[in-house]
Enzyme design. Structure first.
Site, PDB file in Angstrom:
ATOM      1  N   PRO A 106       2.994 -42.545 -26.791  1.00 48.66           N
ATOM      2  CA  PRO A 106       4.232 -42.782 -26.192  1.00 48.66           C
ATOM      3  C   PRO A 106       4.640 -44.161 -26.865  1.00 48.66           C
ATOM      4  CG  PRO A 106       2.528 -43.133 -24.471  1.00 48.66           C
ATOM      5  CD  PRO A 106       2.014 -42.672 -25.715  1.00 48.66           C
ATOM      6  N   ASP A 145      -0.402 -46.560 -32.648  1.00 51.50           N
ATOM      7  CA  ASP A 145       0.745 -45.541 -33.008  1.00 51.50           C
ATOM      8  C   ASP A 145       0.180 -44.173 -32.388  1.00 51.50           C
ATOM      9  OD1 ASP A 145       2.826 -47.205 -33.780  1.00 51.50           O
ATOM     10  OD2 ASP A 145       2.167 -47.476 -35.566  1.00 51.50           O
ATOM     11  N   ASN A 148      -7.051 -52.446 -32.866  1.00 51.63           N
ATOM     12  CA  ASN A 148      -6.615 -53.369 -33.812  1.00 51.63           C
ATOM     13  C   ASN A 148      -6.991 -54.631 -33.476  1.00 51.63           C
ATOM     14  OD1 ASN A 148      -4.508 -54.896 -32.030  1.00 51.63           O
ATOM     15  ND2 ASN A 148      -3.647 -52.696 -31.851  1.00 51.63           N
ATOM     16  N   LYS A 196     -20.865 -38.645 -27.862  1.00 47.78           N
ATOM     17  CA  LYS A 196     -21.038 -39.233 -28.986  1.00 47.78           C
ATOM     18  C   LYS A 196     -21.003 -38.250 -30.136  1.00 47.78           C
ATOM     19  CE  LYS A 196     -23.593 -42.503 -31.864  1.00 47.78           C
ATOM     20  NZ  LYS A 196     -24.587 -43.599 -31.957  1.00 47.78           N
TER      21      LYS A 196
END
Length: 403
Positions: free
Chosen positions: A306, A278, A210, A288
């Protein structure tokens, strides 16, 4: 913050930011510290020995071989009589000398001969700061226990913009207090902070991640440390310097982050500012992943990661007295934060809007809402450093109430 009786040796290297050391000397003297200055040849192009001597009320040392009655060949004594050596500004050149043990002038000789803590306040052009050589040299020094404060980000004297600005004087003062083991309302407390993103591997090349920069989490760790806490910062991949006086544990995945957090317990407070993925791929490929002949996208089996915040907030003898989570949302911010507070079982949620238009992810400012059982408190838009300072003050007050 008092520094009465403390002896600071201030090394001033060459850079336009050297002018800020004049204010730094004044502020150190106001807090009772004795300051002696070492001025490099390059530094003398930006500040004068007369100005430094007037503010410090001490002679200024410039030449390694100046055989004066006051200094002579006592450079080793000068460094060892100090409680802390502060290099501000610390240039790329002087950092490189320190990393590789060079001693070809008074400043580098003092730093090499010292057995006392050293605090660096880097300042340089953004490209120099980001250069792999500079980052490698800083990593060497951090591994040796050298403290670091900054640099900040913003517009440079050269007209470029980015990381490389000398940290502001109040932040340097806080870092000096931390390096000296100064007291504060969190002295004797243990704090755990998570920061940055997690990278969940798909194969050896690709990952799920992210946009979190880690700036807010790192700032919180530094703020807690400045208030006297013993801080462990568990950080996902983030291109940020380690905060001064903070133990940093670097991880990549959520599983690794949880394990590092559990190892860091017990703690009085846990602040979960990391943006943890998540889900992860259940079985990452060993090689790859290649495109199929027909170009069909691969299908991966996903599994839940977790829940670090909920795990730390579970009731039991090992639970921190205060557990704080973050809610990074793009819609229905307060509603989602309230639901998360109940679902996770934590004491406080710091909610912030991370929609693209806000610039929160990767930016230097943040507007947060503190969501607790007793309601919502909205703060104005502040720098992430200011948010961290306010939150650290609130943590100190809450822990005091719980005691």
């Amino acid at each position: 913050m008092t520094l009465a009786g403390r002896h600071i040796l201030l090394v001033i290297a060459g850079g336009i930011a050297a002018y800020k050391c004049l204010d730094l000397i004044r502020r150190l003297r106001e807090r009772g510290a004795q300051v002696r200055c070492v001025l490099t040849k390059a530094g003398s192009h930006f500040v004068t020995p007369m100005a430094l001597a007037a503010l410090s009320e001490q002679p200024v040392f410039e030449d390694l071989f100046a055989l004066t009655d006051d200094f002579g060949m006592s450079h080793i004594r000068a460094s060892r009589e100090s409680d802390l050596l502060v290099v501000a500004p610390a240039t790329a050149n002087l950092i490189a000398k320190m990393a590789h043990g060079l001693a070809d002038d008074l400043a580098s000789t003092l730093l090499l001969a010292s057995d006392k803590p050293i605090l660096l306040a880097p300042a340089m052009n953004v490209v120099m700061w980001n250069h792999p050589a500079t980052q490698a040299n800083l990593a060497i020094l951090r591994n040796r226990g050298v403290f670091q404060v900054g640099p900040g980000t913003g517009e440079m004297a050269c007209g470029e913009e980015g990381a490389g600005r000398l940290a502001e004087v109040p932040l340097i003062l806080d870092a000096i207090a931390t390096a000296l083991g100064g007291g504060g309302p969190l002295t004797g407390r243990r704090a755990l902070v998570t920061s940055g993103p997690t990278f969940e591997p798909i194969d050896p090349v690709r990952y799920i991640g992210n946009r979190s920069s880690g700036k807010q989490g790192h700032a919180i760790a530094a703020a807690l440390s400045r208030l006297g806490a013993s801080v462990t910062l568990v950080s996902g991949p983030a291109a940020l310097p380690d905060p001064a006086g903070v133990q940093v544990v670097k991880v990549e995945t959520a599983v690794e982050m949880l394990a590092a957090c559990q190892t860091a317990l017990p703690a009085d407070v846990a602040v979960c500012a990391a943006a943890v993925a998540d889900w992860r791929v259940a079985t990452p490929a060993a090689q790859k992943t290649k495109k199929s002949a027909g170009g069909a996208p691969p299908v991966f089996e996903m599994t839940l990661n977790p829940d670090i915040l909920a795990t730390l907030a579970e009731a039991g003898p090992g639970r921190p007295k205060l557990v704080i989570g973050f809610a990074a949302e793009t819609q229905d911010l307060i509603d989602h934060a309230r639901a998360k507070l109940v679902r996770k079982g934590c004491d406080l949620i710091v909610a912030n809007d991370v929609s693209a238009a806000t610039g929160t992810f990767g930016g230097d400012a943040n507007q947060v809402h503190l969501v607790g059982a007793d309601g919502v408190e909205t703060w104005p838009s502040l720098s992430k450093t200011e948010v961290a300072g306010r939150l650290a003050d609130r943590i100190a007050a809450l822990l005091g109430e719980r005691d």
